[in-house]
Scaffold this motif. Structure first.
Motif, PDB file in Angstrom:
ATOM      1  N   PHE A  24      26.478 -28.778 -12.336  1.00 59.54           N
ATOM      2  CA  PHE A  24      26.090 -28.963 -13.735  1.00 59.54           C
ATOM      3  C   PHE A  24      24.586 -29.220 -13.837  1.00 59.54           C
ATOM      4  O   PHE A  24      24.030 -30.036 -13.097  1.00 59.54           O
ATOM      5  N   VAL A  25      23.948 -28.521 -14.764  1.00 58.80           N
ATOM      6  CA  VAL A  25      22.503 -28.666 -14.960  1.00 58.80           C
ATOM      7  C   VAL A  25      22.240 -29.800 -15.949  1.00 58.80           C
ATOM      8  O   VAL A  25      22.768 -29.785 -17.059  1.00 58.80           O
TER       9      VAL A  25
ATOM     10  N   LEU B  57      28.760 -42.492 -12.956  1.00 60.31           N
ATOM     11  CA  LEU B  57      30.007 -41.736 -12.809  1.00 60.31           C
ATOM     12  C   LEU B  57      29.815 -40.312 -13.324  1.00 60.31           C
ATOM     13  O   LEU B  57      28.983 -40.057 -14.177  1.00 60.31           O
ATOM     14  N   CYS B  58      30.626 -39.376 -12.784  1.00 65.44           N
ATOM     15  CA  CYS B  58      30.475 -37.953 -13.140  1.00 65.44           C
ATOM     16  C   CYS B  58      29.013 -37.570 -12.932  1.00 65.44           C
ATOM     17  O   CYS B  58      28.380 -36.965 -13.803  1.00 65.44           O
TER      18      CYS B  58
ATOM     19  N   VAL C 160      33.652 -35.864  -8.538  1.00 66.30           N
ATOM     20  CA  VAL C 160      34.846 -35.292  -7.921  1.00 66.30           C
ATOM     21  C   VAL C 160      34.572 -33.942  -7.283  1.00 66.30           C
ATOM     22  O   VAL C 160      35.353 -33.464  -6.455  1.00 66.30           O
ATOM     23  N   GLU C 161      33.443 -33.309  -7.647  1.00 68.09           N
ATOM     24  CA  GLU C 161      33.114 -31.976  -7.152  1.00 68.09           C
ATOM     25  C   GLU C 161      32.304 -32.063  -5.855  1.00 68.09           C
ATOM     26  O   GLU C 161      31.201 -32.621  -5.854  1.00 68.09           O
ATOM     27  N   PRO C 162      32.794 -31.483  -4.750  1.00 71.84           N
ATOM     28  CA  PRO C 162      32.043 -31.541  -3.483  1.00 71.84           C
ATOM     29  C   PRO C 162      30.633 -30.966  -3.592  1.00 71.84           C
ATOM     30  O   PRO C 162      29.684 -31.520  -3.011  1.00 71.84           O
TER      31      PRO C 162
ATOM     32  N   VAL D 187      35.253 -28.567 -14.765  1.00 71.16           N
ATOM     33  CA  VAL D 187      35.552 -29.995 -14.768  1.00 71.16           C
ATOM     34  C   VAL D 187      34.406 -30.809 -15.348  1.00 71.16           C
ATOM     35  O   VAL D 187      34.601 -31.935 -15.817  1.00 71.16           O
ATOM     36  N   ALA D 188      33.180 -30.255 -15.350  1.00 71.07           N
ATOM     37  CA  ALA D 188      32.023 -30.956 -15.905  1.00 71.07           C
ATOM     38  C   ALA D 188      31.857 -30.697 -17.392  1.00 71.07           C
ATOM     39  O   ALA D 188      30.986 -31.297 -18.031  1.00 71.07           O
ATOM     40  N   LEU D 189      32.691 -29.820 -17.957  1.00 76.47           N
ATOM     41  CA  LEU D 189      32.559 -29.436 -19.361  1.00 76.47           C
ATOM     42  C   LEU D 189      33.777 -29.830 -20.198  1.00 76.47           C
ATOM     43  O   LEU D 189      33.641 -30.290 -21.323  1.00 76.47           O
TER      44      LEU D 189
END
Length: 262
Positions: free
Chosen positions: A76-77, A102-103, A127-129, A191-193
């Motif tokens: 995510f940018v 977080l996130c 949560v994203e590697p 997952v970031a959106l």
């Protein structure tokens, strides 16, 4: 659409970018020219941008709060509007703050915050590697980045000690994700959106556990949209936090702040 090496001059690049729909073609061309290591690299970068890859993924970095934050494809940018959240967090943070991000995505928010504090203890999770790997590059020795879902990977010793809890949670309603620009929809992790049916699913999970991690007087800060602000504020208040909404017309940013009673 492609550029041959002889046409790799600023005016040609601007023309190609503008034809591809890049609104800030001149600025983008300058960034590409200043970042590329040579003509071949520049040609490849222009090709990737013309193909629709986000500019920041092409460059390999994004500017955020005056810092150059490394970003990679699939991460995510950080948005400029989110600098408003960092400013609000900075105003609330003690000099030796314990900060949790977080996130965290690229780690931009946490790094921007602790870079402006005298001494700070930074913990971040995602949560994203791919995001965790990127955040570890950006955070380096300034903090610790954990892989896992929200609070799950954080050390239990942080409970009741967090002065500033920033959570740039996804808040786009599921039904609206397909309406996002292709740069986000195609090239950033869903997952970031995707924030669930009403966009507040992840926020509810963050709020439910926040009181157990915040120090007395500590604050949770989350970004939301203007139309969701009222419901987001109510969600934060439902966790026993004193909730308020702050906004910036300049950055078109809305932030909900929830403070733990002393």
């Amino acid at each position: 659409m492609s550029l041959s090496e002889p046409s790799l001059n600023p005016s040609a690049i601007v023309a190609e970018l503008r034809a591809a729909g890049c609104v800030f073609a001149e600025d983008e061309a300058q960034l590409l020219l200043s970042t590329a290591s040579g003509p071949a690299a520049l040609a490849a970068m222009v090709e990737r941008r013309l193909a629709g890859l986000p500019l920041e993924h092409v460059l390999g970095w994004a500017e955020f709060c005056g810092l150059r934050i490394a970003v990679e494809p699939g991460v995510f940018v950080p948005r400029r509007r989110t600098e408003f959240l960092v400013r609000q967090a900075l105003a609330l943070a003690p000099a030796r703050a314990v900060v949790v991000d977080l996130c965290c995505g690229s780690g931009a928010l946490g790094m921007a915050l602790v870079s402006s504090l005298e001494e700070a203890e930074l913990h971040a999770s995602d949560v994203e590697p791919a995001a965790v790997s990127c955040a570890r590059r950006n955070v380096g020795p300034r903090g610790t980045v954990y892989e896992g879902d929200l609070y799950a990977p954080l050390p239990p010793t942080l409970r009741g000690r967090v002065d500033v809890l920033i959570a740039n949670v996804p808040y786009v309603p599921t039904g609206d994700v397909e309406l996002l620009p292709a740069e986000a929809r195609v090239h950033e992790p869903r997952v970031a959106l995707d924030g669930g049916g009403d966009g507040l699913d992840v926020l509810r999970r963050v709020v439910a556990e926040a009181p157990g991690w915040l120090a007395p007087g500590g604050s949770l800060l989350v970004e939301t949209s203007e139309r969701q602000a009222r419901r987001a504020e109510q969600t934060v208040a439902s966790g026993g936090l004193a909730a308020r909404v702050v906004a910036s017309e300049e950055l078109y940013a809305t932030v909900v702040i929830g403070t733990m009673p002393r």
